[in-house]
Design a protein around this motif. Structure first.
Motif, short mmCIF file in Angstrom:
data_model
loop_
_atom_site.label_atom_id
_atom_site.label_comp_id
_atom_site.label_asym_id
_atom_site.label_seq_id
_atom_site.Cartn_x
_atom_site.Cartn_y
_atom_site.Cartn_z
N ARG A 294 0.89 -1.37 0.44
CA ARG A 294 -0.24 -0.19 0.11
C ARG A 294 0.80 1.26 -0.03
O ARG A 294 1.03 2.39 -0.92
N ILE A 295 2.10 1.49 0.66
CA ILE A 295 2.48 2.29 0.75
C ILE A 295 3.30 2.16 -1.07
O ILE A 295 2.81 3.64 -1.01
N VAL A 296 3.83 2.06 -0.89
CA VAL A 296 4.74 1.88 -2.55
C VAL A 296 3.39 2.28 -3.54
O VAL A 296 4.00 3.03 -4.15
N ALA A 297 2.17 1.81 -3.53
CA ALA A 297 1.17 2.48 -4.10
C ALA A 297 1.02 3.71 -4.37
O ALA A 297 1.06 4.61 -4.65
N ILE A 298 0.89 4.60 -2.96
CA ILE A 298 0.58 5.58 -2.59
C ILE A 298 2.30 6.52 -2.94
O ILE A 298 1.65 7.61 -3.70
N VAL A 299 2.90 6.18 -2.48
CA VAL A 299 4.17 6.46 -3.28
C VAL A 299 4.51 6.68 -4.80
O VAL A 299 4.29 7.94 -5.59
N ILE A 300 3.35 5.43 -5.67
CA ILE A 300 3.39 5.96 -7.11
C ILE A 300 2.76 6.35 -7.53
O ILE A 300 2.54 7.44 -8.26
N ALA A 301 1.70 6.90 -7.00
CA ALA A 301 0.53 8.08 -7.15
C ALA A 301 0.78 9.20 -7.05
O ALA A 301 0.67 9.84 -7.88
N GLY A 302 1.06 9.62 -5.97
CA GLY A 302 1.56 10.86 -5.33
C GLY A 302 2.89 11.62 -6.01
O GLY A 302 2.78 12.54 -6.59
N THR A 303 3.75 10.50 -6.52
CA THR A 303 4.49 10.70 -7.68
C THR A 303 4.46 11.27 -8.42
O THR A 303 4.31 12.34 -9.70
N ALA A 304 3.31 10.45 -9.37
CA ALA A 304 2.71 10.38 -10.51
C ALA A 304 1.91 11.76 -10.98
O ALA A 304 1.80 12.94 -11.49
N LEU A 305 0.95 12.27 -9.39
CA LEU A 305 -0.25 13.36 -8.99
C LEU A 305 0.84 14.90 -9.55
O LEU A 305 0.69 16.05 -9.92
N PHE A 306 2.46 14.07 -8.25
CA PHE A 306 3.27 15.54 -8.55
C PHE A 306 3.85 15.43 -9.46
O PHE A 306 4.17 17.49 -10.44
N TRP A 307 3.95 14.85 -10.29
CA TRP A 307 4.55 14.55 -12.66
C TRP A 307 4.22 15.61 -12.95
O TRP A 307 4.17 16.05 -13.75
N ILE A 308 2.53 15.49 -12.69
CA ILE A 308 1.46 15.78 -14.37
C ILE A 308 1.21 17.36 -13.28
O ILE A 308 1.53 18.03 -14.30
N ALA A 309 0.91 17.53 -12.36
CA ALA A 309 1.25 18.63 -11.34
C ALA A 309 1.91 20.03 -12.42
O ALA A 309 2.40 21.20 -12.31
N ALA A 310 3.40 18.96 -11.56
CA ALA A 310 4.65 20.14 -12.32
C ALA A 310 4.46 20.43 -13.25
O ALA A 310 5.10 21.72 -13.56
N THR A 311 4.51 19.98 -14.28
CA THR A 311 4.44 19.85 -15.04
C THR A 311 3.99 20.78 -15.91
O THR A 311 3.88 22.02 -16.75
N PHE A 312 2.31 20.92 -15.31
CA PHE A 312 1.21 21.29 -15.95
C PHE A 312 1.79 23.01 -15.70
O PHE A 312 1.35 24.07 -16.35
N ILE A 313 1.87 23.39 -14.05
CA ILE A 313 2.46 24.41 -13.06
C ILE A 313 3.24 24.98 -14.21
O ILE A 313 3.60 25.97 -14.49
N GLY A 314 4.48 24.29 -14.43
CA GLY A 314 6.01 24.85 -15.06
C GLY A 314 5.57 24.91 -16.48
O GLY A 314 6.52 26.68 -16.81
N ALA A 315 4.62 24.74 -16.99
CA ALA A 315 4.21 25.22 -18.54
C ALA A 315 3.16 26.53 -18.04
O ALA A 315 3.32 27.46 -19.02
N SER B 71 12.10 27.83 -16.42
CA SER B 71 12.92 27.16 -17.04
C SER B 71 13.01 26.24 -17.43
O SER B 71 12.06 24.97 -16.93
N GLN B 72 13.42 25.37 -18.96
CA GLN B 72 13.70 24.00 -19.18
C GLN B 72 14.23 23.17 -17.59
O GLN B 72 14.04 22.31 -17.42
N ARG B 73 15.21 23.46 -17.18
CA ARG B 73 15.89 23.10 -16.18
C ARG B 73 15.48 23.14 -15.15
O ARG B 73 15.20 22.36 -14.19
N VAL B 74 14.25 24.12 -14.40
CA VAL B 74 13.39 23.88 -13.44
C VAL B 74 12.41 23.04 -13.39
O VAL B 74 12.35 21.69 -12.68
N ARG B 75 12.18 22.44 -14.94
CA ARG B 75 11.20 21.48 -15.26
C ARG B 75 12.10 20.11 -15.09
O ARG B 75 11.70 19.00 -14.85
#
Length: 75
Positions: A15-36, A41-45
């Motif tokens: 369950r911890i692994v599932a939470i880490v994977i889901a949380g990382t994926a949500l972070f990545w999607i949000a960071a990509t969207f917010i960064g755009a 800059s490309q460095r920050v992204r």
């Protein structure tokens, strides 16, 4: 009884692994969207991408540990 404890411990780790994977994926999607949207800059992204990659590698390492523990318990 000990086998039940091992199974519940493995389930908890899973369950911890599932939470880490889901949380990382949500972070990545949000960071990509917010960064755009903010025009970061490309460095920050790229930094956000590396952070997400670290989260996925950490989850993969945890999955490997769970797998090795199950192999040890079965044999």
């Amino acid at each position: 009884m000990a086998e039940h404890d091992r199974n519940s411990e493995q389930a908890r780790k899973g369950r911890i692994v599932a939470i880490v994977i889901a949380g990382t994926a949500l972070f990545w999607i949000a960071a990509t969207f917010i960064g755009a949207e903010m025009g970061l800059s490309q460095r920050v992204r790229a930094l956000f991408d590396l952070i997400a990659l670290g989260g996925f590698v950490f989850a993969l390492a945890m999955i490997y540990q769970i797998w090795r523990q199950r192999q040890k318990n079965e044999g």
